[in-house]
Scaffold this motif. Sequence first.
Motif, PDB file in Angstrom:
ATOM      1  N   GLY A 170       0.786  -1.229   0.000  1.00 48.97           N
ATOM      2  CA  GLY A 170       0.000   0.000   0.000  1.00 48.97           C
ATOM      3  C   GLY A 170       0.812   1.270   0.000  1.00 48.97           C
ATOM      4  N   SER A 171       0.089   2.405  -0.060  1.00 53.30           N
ATOM      5  CA  SER A 171       0.733   3.701  -0.239  1.00 53.30           C
ATOM      6  C   SER A 171       1.658   4.072   0.917  1.00 53.30           C
ATOM      7  CB  SER A 171      -0.328   4.788  -0.435  1.00 53.30           C
ATOM      8  OG  SER A 171      -1.192   4.864   0.672  1.00 53.30           O
ATOM      9  N   GLU A 172       1.274   3.728   2.139  1.00 56.75           N
ATOM     10  CA  GLU A 172       2.143   4.062   3.273  1.00 56.75           C
ATOM     11  C   GLU A 172       3.461   3.299   3.186  1.00 56.75           C
ATOM     12  OE1 GLU A 172       1.853   6.416   5.495  1.00 56.75           O
ATOM     13  OE2 GLU A 172      -0.003   7.044   4.512  1.00 56.75           O
ATOM     14  N   ALA A 173       3.386   2.035   2.773  1.00 53.52           N
ATOM     15  CA  ALA A 173       4.606   1.237   2.620  1.00 53.52           C
ATOM     16  C   ALA A 173       5.476   1.790   1.494  1.00 53.52           C
ATOM     17  CB  ALA A 173       4.252  -0.225   2.358  1.00 53.52           C
ATOM     18  N   ILE A 174       4.837   2.247   0.428  1.00 52.55           N
ATOM     19  CA  ILE A 174       5.596   2.848  -0.676  1.00 52.55           C
ATOM     20  C   ILE A 174       6.283   4.121  -0.196  1.00 52.55           C
ATOM     21  CG2 ILE A 174       5.439   3.927  -2.950  1.00 52.55           C
ATOM     22  CD1 ILE A 174       2.973   2.093  -3.446  1.00 52.55           C
ATOM     23  N   ARG A 175       5.538   4.956   0.529  1.00 50.16           N
ATOM     24  CA  ARG A 175       6.111   6.200   1.052  1.00 50.16           C
ATOM     25  C   ARG A 175       7.292   5.907   1.977  1.00 50.16           C
ATOM     26  NH1 ARG A 175       1.728   8.158   2.926  1.00 50.16           N
ATOM     27  NH2 ARG A 175       1.131   9.267   1.036  1.00 50.16           N
ATOM     28  N   VAL A 207      13.388   3.762  -8.683  1.00 49.34           N
ATOM     29  CA  VAL A 207      12.545   2.938  -9.534  1.00 49.34           C
ATOM     30  C   VAL A 207      11.516   2.237  -8.646  1.00 49.34           C
ATOM     31  CG1 VAL A 207      12.477   0.994 -11.136  1.00 49.34           C
ATOM     32  CG2 VAL A 207      14.402   2.614 -11.201  1.00 49.34           C
ATOM     33  N   VAL A 208      10.240   2.339  -9.005  1.00 47.82           N
ATOM     34  CA  VAL A 208       9.164   1.727  -8.225  1.00 47.82           C
ATOM     35  C   VAL A 208       8.454   0.699  -9.099  1.00 47.82           C
ATOM     36  CG1 VAL A 208       7.064   2.115  -6.885  1.00 47.82           C
ATOM     37  CG2 VAL A 208       8.874   3.852  -6.894  1.00 47.82           C
ATOM     38  N   ASP A 209       8.347  -0.522  -8.591  1.00 47.32           N
ATOM     39  CA  ASP A 209       7.685  -1.592  -9.326  1.00 47.32           C
ATOM     40  C   ASP A 209       6.186  -1.327  -9.445  1.00 47.32           C
ATOM     41  OD1 ASP A 209      10.099  -2.887  -9.465  1.00 47.32           O
ATOM     42  OD2 ASP A 209       9.570  -4.515  -8.101  1.00 47.32           O
ATOM     43  N   ALA A 210       5.579  -1.828 -10.517  1.00 49.01           N
ATOM     44  CA  ALA A 210       4.126  -1.754 -10.700  1.00 49.01           C
ATOM     45  C   ALA A 210       3.719  -2.758 -11.759  1.00 49.01           C
ATOM     46  CB  ALA A 210       3.679  -0.353 -11.102  1.00 49.01           C
ATOM     47  N   ILE A 211       2.740  -3.599 -11.436  1.00 52.15           N
ATOM     48  CA  ILE A 211       2.276  -4.591 -12.407  1.00 52.15           C
ATOM     49  C   ILE A 211       0.776  -4.485 -12.671  1.00 52.15           C
ATOM     50  CG2 ILE A 211       4.157  -6.190 -11.856  1.00 52.15           C
ATOM     51  CD1 ILE A 211       2.169  -7.843 -10.273  1.00 52.15           C
ATOM     52  N   SER A 212       0.095  -3.569 -11.983  1.00 55.74           N
ATOM     53  CA  SER A 212      -1.345  -3.406 -12.178  1.00 55.74           C
ATOM     54  C   SER A 212      -1.727  -1.942 -11.976  1.00 55.74           C
ATOM     55  CB  SER A 212      -2.127  -4.275 -11.183  1.00 55.74           C
ATOM     56  OG  SER A 212      -1.970  -3.770  -9.865  1.00 55.74           O
ATOM     57  N   ASP A 213      -2.925  -1.583 -12.440  1.00 52.65           N
ATOM     58  CA  ASP A 213      -3.420  -0.220 -12.212  1.00 52.65           C
ATOM     59  C   ASP A 213      -3.567   0.053 -10.719  1.00 52.65           C
ATOM     60  OD1 ASP A 213      -3.478   0.308 -14.896  1.00 52.65           O
ATOM     61  OD2 ASP A 213      -5.663   0.203 -15.111  1.00 52.65           O
ATOM     62  N   GLU A 214      -3.927  -0.968  -9.955  1.00 51.49           N
ATOM     63  CA  GLU A 214      -4.040  -0.795  -8.508  1.00 51.49           C
ATOM     64  C   GLU A 214      -2.708  -0.363  -7.910  1.00 51.49           C
ATOM     65  OE1 GLU A 214      -5.357  -3.330  -4.489  1.00 51.49           O
ATOM     66  OE2 GLU A 214      -5.416  -4.265  -6.474  1.00 51.49           O
ATOM     67  N   ASP A 215      -1.618  -0.935  -8.409  1.00 50.03           N
ATOM     68  CA  ASP A 215      -0.290  -0.521  -7.944  1.00 50.03           C
ATOM     69  C   ASP A 215      -0.040   0.947  -8.267  1.00 50.03           C
ATOM     70  OD1 ASP A 215       0.149  -3.148  -7.162  1.00 50.03           O
ATOM     71  OD2 ASP A 215       1.247  -3.661  -8.992  1.00 50.03           O
ATOM     72  N   LEU A 216      -0.422   1.357  -9.461  1.00 52.05           N
ATOM     73  CA  LEU A 216      -0.196   2.740  -9.884  1.00 52.05           C
ATOM     74  C   LEU A 216      -1.000   3.722  -9.028  1.00 52.05           C
ATOM     75  CD1 LEU A 216      -0.276   2.225 -13.745  1.00 52.05           C
ATOM     76  CD2 LEU A 216       1.738   2.526 -12.303  1.00 52.05           C
ATOM     77  N   LYS A 267      -1.819   3.272  -5.900  1.00 50.36           N
ATOM     78  CA  LYS A 267      -1.115   3.342  -4.618  1.00 50.36           C
ATOM     79  C   LYS A 267       0.110   4.250  -4.716  1.00 50.36           C
ATOM     80  CE  LYS A 267      -2.390  -1.426  -3.381  1.00 50.36           C
ATOM     81  NZ  LYS A 267      -1.857  -2.819  -3.300  1.00 50.36           N
ATOM     82  N   ILE A 268       0.827   4.142  -5.820  1.00 47.49           N
ATOM     83  CA  ILE A 268       2.000   5.002  -6.011  1.00 47.49           C
ATOM     84  C   ILE A 268       1.563   6.462  -6.075  1.00 47.49           C
ATOM     85  CG2 ILE A 268       3.870   5.607  -7.604  1.00 47.49           C
ATOM     86  CD1 ILE A 268       3.875   2.609  -8.433  1.00 47.49           C
ATOM     87  N   GLY A 269       0.472   6.720  -6.813  1.00 44.50           N
ATOM     88  CA  GLY A 269      -0.041   8.080  -6.900  1.00 44.50           C
ATOM     89  C   GLY A 269      -0.366   8.656  -5.534  1.00 44.50           C
ATOM     90  N   GLN A 270      -0.975   7.862  -4.676  1.00 41.94           N
ATOM     91  CA  GLN A 270      -1.286   8.311  -3.317  1.00 41.94           C
ATOM     92  C   GLN A 270      -0.011   8.588  -2.525  1.00 41.94           C
ATOM     93  OE1 GLN A 270      -3.580   4.944  -2.043  1.00 41.94           O
ATOM     94  NE2 GLN A 270      -5.506   5.702  -2.922  1.00 41.94           N
ATOM     95  N   ALA A 271       1.009   7.780  -2.756  1.00 39.37           N
ATOM     96  CA  ALA A 271       2.250   7.919  -1.996  1.00 39.37           C
ATOM     97  C   ALA A 271       3.041   9.157  -2.361  1.00 39.37           C
ATOM     98  CB  ALA A 271       3.115   6.671  -2.193  1.00 39.37           C
ATOM     99  N   VAL A 272       2.841   9.688  -3.573  1.00 38.16           N
ATOM    100  CA  VAL A 272       3.647  10.826  -4.027  1.00 38.16           C
ATOM    101  C   VAL A 272       2.868  12.138  -4.008  1.00 38.16           C
ATOM    102  CG1 VAL A 272       5.033   9.300  -5.487  1.00 38.16           C
ATOM    103  CG2 VAL A 272       3.088  10.513  -6.486  1.00 38.16           C
ATOM    104  N   ALA A 273       1.738  12.166  -3.307  1.00 41.38           N
ATOM    105  CA  ALA A 273       0.871  13.347  -3.313  1.00 41.38           C
ATOM    106  C   ALA A 273       1.612  14.613  -2.917  1.00 41.38           C
ATOM    107  CB  ALA A 273      -0.323  13.121  -2.393  1.00 41.38           C
TER     108      ALA A 273
END
Length: 417
Positions: free
Chosen positions: A176-181, A196-205, A207-213
């Motif tokens: 999740g986003s907190e773990a990414i942050r 570099v941040v891994d992503a294999i699904s839209d759900e991952d993307l 979460k990344i978007g939330q982490a970089v707000a």
Amino acid sequence: MLLGCIGDDFTGSSDLANTLAKQGMYTVLYSGIPNKPAATDVEAGIVALKSRSLPVEEAIRQSLDALNWLKAQGCKQFFFKYCSTFDSTQQGNIGPVTDALIDALGADRVVVCPAFPGTGRSVYQGHLFVNDVLLNESGMENHPLTPMTDPDIRRWLAQQSRYEIGHVPTQKVFAGSEAIRAGLDEQHAQGKRLIVVDAISDEDLIKIGQAVADLPLLTGGSGVAIGLPDNFRRNGGISQSKTSWNGSSGRCVALSGSCSKATRAQVELHSQTHPTWQIDLEEIMNGTLHAEKVTQWLLDQPGIPLVYSSADPEKVEAGQKNYGREASAHALENFFVEIARLVTASGVERLIVAGGETSGAVVEGLALDTMAIGPEIDPGVPAMWVNPHLVIALKSGNFGARDFFVKAARVMQAEEL
């Protein structure tokens, strides 16, 4: 303007515009750096450059000029968009441009994520995949301008950037986003600035978007932008009004300068039911084929006529050996630009262009400065409204279903979004 974006080519920029518009942001695509302020209702502005294959110093200069214009529009966050296949040689400019943007914005941790699962691009353990194969086995190793021979984005980027390269792996992204942050913070603490941040699904993307707000700068393919509009929406920055759209029922032609596997398959299918003409590089170089002749042929054809230079890698390589890579590319681009000028002057109102470099050349050649984003044709490819007499679609070489040209013509004809 809330989100300011810099694209290194035109098809990629329209791809990004499509992603943001689908998520509810009023998005406008600018061809090159505007010479006047943006309209006050624009929420996401994308400055489309043709910088992907430029010398490093020129790419940096143009990108910083674009950044300064976007900053003047009041943007809160900035996004550097490059291809989801990371098109760039070891001496390329993705790393140097990112470094320059980092310095200008004082960014201390910057996401690098070219993933776009909707078109088969994923990043796993720092490696870029195209569908089920590594990048360097996908056909991109044969790209005429930016052959990709290493799928490890960390290793490739390390050859271009002054900064240390970090990595947030799939396990943290899944958490999740907190773990990414937290992962970004950990990498920053270790002296890594490009991460570099891994992503294999839209759900991952998402979460990344939330982490970089709260980060000033991120980079990647258009996919990672999928989570950004919600950040602004939560703060009340995005209006709820829908963008209007009016297509065109006028004549349609297609031009293709892409040599990708996907485009060659699209050309092959299209040729079974519509008129097609394959351009011969040698005829252009020796002056025996002129744009006027090809234009007249296009205007005389029924259906959706297609002119293309797309060829298999061996034929492309042979042409480059005879005339030089730069000279060959420049000659083909100029030829397509002249055709585009002639057909639009003759009343063609729907123009489909395949290939990033070709699209960029056509947009510049037609002096198209602002394009409103319309409905999606295929993932990553929107129809765009230029003026009451021209609707355009710009397709990255690797994008689109096999029947893309027919589908594009149909969507561009739609009267409502």
